[in-house]
Design a protein around this motif. Structure first.
Motif: not given
Length: 251
Positions: A36-40, A42-49, A69-73, A213-218
């Motif tokens: 949530a901190r990253s998304v707020r 402006g970050g992106v979730v980098q997913a890898f498997g 804001p998610t990207n698959r590697i 968390r995003l909703l609670e932050a408004g």
């Protein structure tokens, strides 16, 4: 002799899911704080498997009801974006190669405020451990989804001798047994794996807590609508513009 049946699998799966939900929520909350901190910011979730854990990365990145804001590697990025011969990634043992991690990281649209979610049932293959190591070296938080039981019983395939949890800020245990499958066969071996199901559960629990968390932050959570409902494409395309050049779809 133990029964091999749908009912037997459901009973065993229910037991494991109950174990995951009763032991992993604290980790889910800690991981959600990070994401949530990253998304707020402006970050992106980098997913890898790799292997079947690609399914977990797909559960996180680019699906209906998930965060935009998610990207698959993926290892296939070496071909799609790195110009390599497709033959170089056809061997299923390619995922064991540690040097892939830096190459994939360099090809990806990564920025400093991104967070990594790395999934691997065993947590030992070279590209998986290497990606966690590279991410941490570059200052990114790492969330691991793995089987602690399986990982504890096998040797690392990374030159450092370390495993995925060793580089993670938060480890989410998918509860899978050694070997993943849960129903013993009469002649030896087991059938019916569980890690894809429990890892997907953890991914969705994480998504729910991030959105809370995003909703609670408004904030208005940037969430995908299904592309197969009216207005889905328009909704998604509008939000995707915020992350132009940072999110890849397809592949």
């Amino acid at each position: 002799m133990n029964e091999v049946s749908a009912a037997a699998y459901l009973a065993r799966l229910t037991e494991i899911v109950d174990g995951v939900t009763s032991t992993q929520l604290d980790g889910v909350h800690r991981a959600a704080d990070i994401v949530a901190r990253s998304v707020r910011d402006g970050g992106v979730v980098q997913a890898f498997g790799t292997g079947h854990s690609q399914a977990t990365a797909m559960e996180i990145a680019g699906r209906a009801g998930g965060l935009i804001p998610t990207n698959r590697i993926a290892i296939s990025d070496l071909v799609m974006y790195g110009g390599e011969d497709p033959a170089t990634i056809l061997d299923p043992r390619t995922e064991r190669e540690p040097s892939l991690a830096q190459r994939l990281y360099d090809l990806a649209p990564i920025e400093a405020n991104d967070v990594f979610v790395i999934a691997s049932n065993s947590g030992i293959n070279g590209s998986i451990v290497g990606m966690a190591e590279v991410a941490r070296k570059n200052g990114h938080p790492v969330i691991a989804i793995t089987s602690l039981q399986h990982g504890a019983q096998v040797e690392s395939r990374h030159p450092t001798g370390r495993k995925l949890p060793d580089f993670a800020d938060v480890v989410l245990d998918n509860g899978g047994p050694f070997g993943d499958a849960v129903l013993p066969l009469p002649g030896g071996g087991d059938v019916c794996a569980v890690s894809s199901i429990t890892a997907a559960l953890l991914a969705q629990l994480l998504t729910a807590e991030v959105v809370r968390r995003l909703l609670e932050a408004g904030d208005t959570p940037p969430v995908y609508l299904s592309a197969n409902v009216p207005g889905g494409d328009v909704h998604n395309d509008g939000l995707l513009q915020r992350y132009a050049g940072r999110i890849r779809r397809g592949g």
